[in-house]
Design a protein around this motif. Structure first.
Motif, PDB file in Angstrom:
ATOM      1  N   ALA A 165       0.870  -1.169   0.000  1.00 38.60           N
ATOM      2  CA  ALA A 165       0.000   0.000   0.000  1.00 38.60           C
ATOM      3  C   ALA A 165       0.912   1.225   0.000  1.00 38.60           C
ATOM      4  O   ALA A 165       1.905   1.258   0.714  1.00 38.60           O
ATOM      5  CB  ALA A 165      -0.898   0.004   1.226  1.00 38.60           C
ATOM      6  N   GLU A 166       0.586   2.197  -0.837  1.00 47.57           N
ATOM      7  CA  GLU A 166       1.378   3.427  -0.894  1.00 47.57           C
ATOM      8  C   GLU A 166       0.456   4.630  -0.772  1.00 47.57           C
ATOM      9  O   GLU A 166      -0.648   4.651  -1.333  1.00 47.57           O
ATOM     10  CB  GLU A 166       2.164   3.501  -2.199  1.00 47.57           C
ATOM     11  CG  GLU A 166       3.188   2.391  -2.358  1.00 47.57           C
ATOM     12  CD  GLU A 166       4.102   2.612  -3.560  1.00 47.57           C
ATOM     13  OE1 GLU A 166       4.479   3.771  -3.813  1.00 47.57           O
ATOM     14  OE2 GLU A 166       4.430   1.618  -4.246  1.00 47.57           O
ATOM     15  N   LEU A 167       0.901   5.611  -0.022  1.00 46.52           N
ATOM     16  CA  LEU A 167       0.177   6.871   0.092  1.00 46.52           C
ATOM     17  C   LEU A 167       0.975   7.947  -0.619  1.00 46.52           C
ATOM     18  O   LEU A 167       2.091   8.287  -0.218  1.00 46.52           O
ATOM     19  CB  LEU A 167      -0.012   7.259   1.563  1.00 46.52           C
ATOM     20  CG  LEU A 167      -0.802   6.286   2.446  1.00 46.52           C
ATOM     21  CD1 LEU A 167      -0.925   6.838   3.856  1.00 46.52           C
ATOM     22  CD2 LEU A 167      -2.164   6.000   1.869  1.00 46.52           C
ATOM     23  N   VAL A 168       0.407   8.468  -1.694  1.00 46.59           N
ATOM     24  CA  VAL A 168       1.021   9.597  -2.388  1.00 46.59           C
ATOM     25  C   VAL A 168       0.597  10.861  -1.652  1.00 46.59           C
ATOM     26  O   VAL A 168      -0.598  11.113  -1.461  1.00 46.59           O
ATOM     27  CB  VAL A 168       0.569   9.656  -3.856  1.00 46.59           C
ATOM     28  CG1 VAL A 168       1.129  10.890  -4.545  1.00 46.59           C
ATOM     29  CG2 VAL A 168       1.008   8.385  -4.596  1.00 46.59           C
ATOM     30  N   VAL A 169       1.561  11.650  -1.206  1.00 45.01           N
ATOM     31  CA  VAL A 169       1.284  12.828  -0.387  1.00 45.01           C
ATOM     32  C   VAL A 169       1.709  14.083  -1.144  1.00 45.01           C
ATOM     33  O   VAL A 169       2.807  14.143  -1.696  1.00 45.01           O
ATOM     34  CB  VAL A 169       2.032  12.758   0.965  1.00 45.01           C
ATOM     35  CG1 VAL A 169       1.639  13.932   1.850  1.00 45.01           C
ATOM     36  CG2 VAL A 169       1.739  11.434   1.669  1.00 45.01           C
ATOM     37  N   ALA A 170       0.821  15.082  -1.164  1.00 43.32           N
ATOM     38  CA  ALA A 170       1.118  16.343  -1.850  1.00 43.32           C
ATOM     39  C   ALA A 170       0.879  17.511  -0.912  1.00 43.32           C
ATOM     40  O   ALA A 170       0.054  17.439   0.008  1.00 43.32           O
ATOM     41  CB  ALA A 170       0.238  16.486  -3.090  1.00 43.32           C
ATOM     42  N   ASP A 171       1.611  18.590  -1.146  1.00 40.84           N
ATOM     43  CA  ASP A 171       1.358  19.840  -0.429  1.00 40.84           C
ATOM     44  C   ASP A 171       0.054  20.426  -0.963  1.00 40.84           C
ATOM     45  O   ASP A 171      -0.097  20.624  -2.171  1.00 40.84           O
ATOM     46  CB  ASP A 171       2.509  20.816  -0.663  1.00 40.84           C
ATOM     47  CG  ASP A 171       2.338  22.101   0.121  1.00 40.84           C
ATOM     48  OD1 ASP A 171       1.513  22.937  -0.302  1.00 40.84           O
ATOM     49  OD2 ASP A 171       3.027  22.289   1.139  1.00 40.84           O
ATOM     50  N   ALA A 172      -0.901  20.692  -0.084  1.00 38.99           N
ATOM     51  CA  ALA A 172      -2.229  21.122  -0.523  1.00 38.99           C
ATOM     52  C   ALA A 172      -2.218  22.512  -1.148  1.00 38.99           C
ATOM     53  O   ALA A 172      -3.100  22.838  -1.941  1.00 38.99           O
ATOM     54  CB  ALA A 172      -3.200  21.096   0.647  1.00 38.99           C
ATOM     55  N   ALA A 173      -1.246  23.339  -0.793  1.00 39.44           N
ATOM     56  CA  ALA A 173      -1.202  24.703  -1.309  1.00 39.44           C
ATOM     57  C   ALA A 173      -0.543  24.792  -2.672  1.00 39.44           C
ATOM     58  O   ALA A 173      -0.962  25.570  -3.534  1.00 39.44           O
ATOM     59  CB  ALA A 173      -0.476  25.613  -0.329  1.00 39.44           C
ATOM     60  N   THR A 174       0.493  23.978  -2.904  1.00 45.93           N
ATOM     61  CA  THR A 174       1.251  24.068  -4.150  1.00 45.93           C
ATOM     62  C   THR A 174       0.991  22.921  -5.108  1.00 45.93           C
ATOM     63  O   THR A 174       1.266  23.037  -6.296  1.00 45.93           O
ATOM     64  CB  THR A 174       2.760  24.096  -3.848  1.00 45.93           C
ATOM     65  OG1 THR A 174       3.156  22.832  -3.289  1.00 45.93           O
ATOM     66  CG2 THR A 174       3.095  25.218  -2.874  1.00 45.93           C
ATOM     67  N   GLY A 175       0.521  21.795  -4.588  1.00 49.35           N
ATOM     68  CA  GLY A 175       0.316  20.623  -5.418  1.00 49.35           C
ATOM     69  C   GLY A 175       1.572  19.816  -5.641  1.00 49.35           C
ATOM     70  O   GLY A 175       1.540  18.774  -6.298  1.00 49.35           O
ATOM     71  N   GLN A 176       2.687  20.251  -5.096  1.00 45.96           N
ATOM     72  CA  GLN A 176       3.942  19.541  -5.299  1.00 45.96           C
ATOM     73  C   GLN A 176       4.084  18.372  -4.322  1.00 45.96           C
ATOM     74  O   GLN A 176       3.418  18.320  -3.287  1.00 45.96           O
ATOM     75  CB  GLN A 176       5.122  20.509  -5.145  1.00 45.96           C
ATOM     76  CG  GLN A 176       5.127  21.621  -6.185  1.00 45.96           C
ATOM     77  CD  GLN A 176       5.145  21.086  -7.612  1.00 45.96           C
ATOM     78  OE1 GLN A 176       5.944  20.223  -7.965  1.00 45.96           O
ATOM     79  NE2 GLN A 176       4.250  21.615  -8.447  1.00 45.96           N
ATOM     80  N   SER A 177       4.977  17.451  -4.651  1.00 49.93           N
ATOM     81  CA  SER A 177       5.139  16.239  -3.861  1.00 49.93           C
ATOM     82  C   SER A 177       5.623  16.532  -2.441  1.00 49.93           C
ATOM     83  O   SER A 177       6.507  17.355  -2.223  1.00 49.93           O
ATOM     84  CB  SER A 177       6.138  15.303  -4.542  1.00 49.93           C
ATOM     85  OG  SER A 177       6.397  14.182  -3.729  1.00 49.93           O
ATOM     86  N   ALA A 178       5.016  15.826  -1.484  1.00 52.37           N
ATOM     87  CA  ALA A 178       5.488  15.845  -0.101  1.00 52.37           C
ATOM     88  C   ALA A 178       5.923  14.445   0.303  1.00 52.37           C
ATOM     89  O   ALA A 178       6.060  14.163   1.496  1.00 52.37           O
ATOM     90  CB  ALA A 178       4.393  16.372   0.824  1.00 52.37           C
ATOM     91  N   GLY A 179       6.119  13.570  -0.688  1.00 53.60           N
ATOM     92  CA  GLY A 179       6.631  12.240  -0.413  1.00 53.60           C
ATOM     93  C   GLY A 179       5.658  11.130  -0.754  1.00 53.60           C
ATOM     94  O   GLY A 179       4.496  11.361  -1.081  1.00 53.60           O
ATOM     95  N   VAL A 180       6.152   9.905  -0.683  1.00 52.55           N
ATOM     96  CA  VAL A 180       5.339   8.702  -0.857  1.00 52.55           C
ATOM     97  C   VAL A 180       5.593   7.802   0.339  1.00 52.55           C
ATOM     98  O   VAL A 180       6.744   7.476   0.642  1.00 52.55           O
ATOM     99  CB  VAL A 180       5.694   7.960  -2.157  1.00 52.55           C
ATOM    100  CG1 VAL A 180       4.903   6.650  -2.249  1.00 52.55           C
ATOM    101  CG2 VAL A 180       5.414   8.834  -3.381  1.00 52.55           C
TER     102      VAL A 180
END
Length: 410
Positions: free
Chosen positions: A148-163
């Motif tokens: 299972a993987e959680l793709v995480v993004a910064d809600a303000a910029t849409g850029q990656s915050a990690g997996v």
């Protein structure tokens, strides 16, 4: 505001996993893609909007799936990756993929339509989390390993915050045959996930810290369905599923009701959930109840009117809607007290097919005409042609399942 395209096509099943002790490998931010040409949109906002442009914008999203409309950004979980689009310009801001290839069912992406994008208000700022079931390819004699993987993004910029990589439950079977991974709810830094397999395998609920990437707790046997304050509520058991509550901080069971066999639990705002079930007294009488975090009944409804979905307007009102007794119905109630505010249909009014609620307005459709209702009274505020039933609304406009974005104009 969350969009559930299942509201436009059907009901609830998601795809699925749970998490266990995990590391937090990070991925490099993905370079933004080239903008979609010849698309412009105004940035004016309305709170709440009730009128929308009759000129929709193609925001470049494929049909199907689930999207989160947050500020000017749409986070959309496709079968392969999370796309982030700015509705003001139509530009794709980022495309964020899990580290391994998503699993497949008979050659088709597993759970392709059910990658919920969920907003998490964490101590590190607002994040958007999208779950995926993936397959790590084995080498030599090693079998492929499901994850299972959680793709995480910064809600303000849409850029990656990690997996975030998450271990599947010990009793999990091949995801490619069946299975369900869903986000049941969030609380602070925690995301509560639920894994359900077949009818022969017990469910499992897992809480993951999106800041540290660690699995905080897991509870086999509990199929979490909602997070109400400091309590996770769900169905406990396999063949006979009983309503139960556990502490969101550590997963310790707080209560369990054996008088009800649970058929379906639907989140209904920050304080309540609906429970559709049967009395466990030998009569198996159908019931539909609104319950709080302690499992106490806050209201009962006609069980023939199953709630397909409930919509919280992020202020003070929740609207539950569905189809029952041969007609569409909708019920508005106070999100704090559970007091019923209005019901439709009435002798002289039809109930809309509800798709979204936001800041005191309810959005839906009656006889192919878009309608906006006052969330507190149920009274009509606006109706128009052209706009399909919204799946998500905020100050910038409305997103439909097509998907198209209709800018707000009033």
């Amino acid at each position: 505001m969350k969009t559930r395209n299942r509201m436009l096509t059907a009901g609830a099943g998601l795809m699925t996993v749970a998490l266990t002790g995990c590391s937090t490998p990070m991925v490099e931010p993905i370079k933004p893609l080239e903008p979609i040409p010849a698309i412009t949109a105004g940035a004016k906002q309305f709170d709440p909007p009730v009128r929308f442009s009759d000129q929709p914008l193609n925001v470049g999203l494929p049909p199907g799936g689930d999207a989160l409309l947050h500020g000017p950004l749409v986070f959309f979980g496709t079968s392969e990756a999370v796309t982030v689009t700015d509705v003001r310009t139509g530009q794709e801001v980022a495309e964020l993929a899990p580290e391994n290839k998503p699993g497949t069912v008979s050659g088709d992406p597993a759970g392709a339509d059910y990658h919920d994008a969920v907003l998490v208000t964490s101590s590190a700022g607002e994040r958007v989390v999208v779950p995926y079931v993936t397959v790590e390819t084995g080498s030599g004699t090693a079998r492929d390993r499901e994850k299972a993987e959680l793709v995480v993004a910064d809600a303000a910029t849409g850029q990656s915050a990690g997996v975030l990589q998450v271990d599947v439950p010990a009793n999990a079977y091949d995801y490619s045959t069946d299975g369900r991974l869903a986000v049941a709810g969030t609380s602070g830094d925690l995301v509560v996930l639920v894994f359900e397999g077949s009818e022969q395998l017990a469910p499992e609920t897992v809480a993951v810290d999106v800041v540290t990437g660690k699995t905080v707790w897991r509870r086999p046997g509990l199929a979490a369905a909602a997070v109400l304050g400091d309590t996770v509520i769900g169905a406990d058991g396999l063949e006979t599923r009983h309503l139960a509550g556990a502490a969101v901080a550590d997963g310790v069971q707080r209560w369990k009701q054996t008088q009800t066999q649970v058929l379906r639990i639907t989140p209904a705002g920050p304080k309540y959930a609906t429970v559709h079930g049967r009395k466990n007294d030998g009569s198996f009488t159908r019931i539909l109840t609104l319950v709080d975090a302690a499992g106490a009944a806050a209201g009962e409804f006609d069980p023939a009117n199953d709630f397909t979905d409930c919509f919280y307007d992020e202020q003070s009102t929740t609207v539950c809607a569905g189809y029952g007794n041969g007609a569409q119905f909708a019920i508005g109630f106070d999100a704090t007290t559970a007091a019923v505010l209005w019901r439709l249909p009435t002798q002289d009014r039809l109930a809309p097919r509800v798709g979204a609620a936001w800041h005191g307005a309810v959005y839906g459709e009656v006889k192919t005409r878009a309608v906006a209702l006052d969330a507190r009274t149920g009274a009509d505020r606006e109706n128009s042609d052209g706009l399909a039933i919204p799946a998500a609304v905020n100050g910038y406009g409305a997103l439909t399942s097509t998907p198209q974005f209709f800018p707000a104009v009033g």
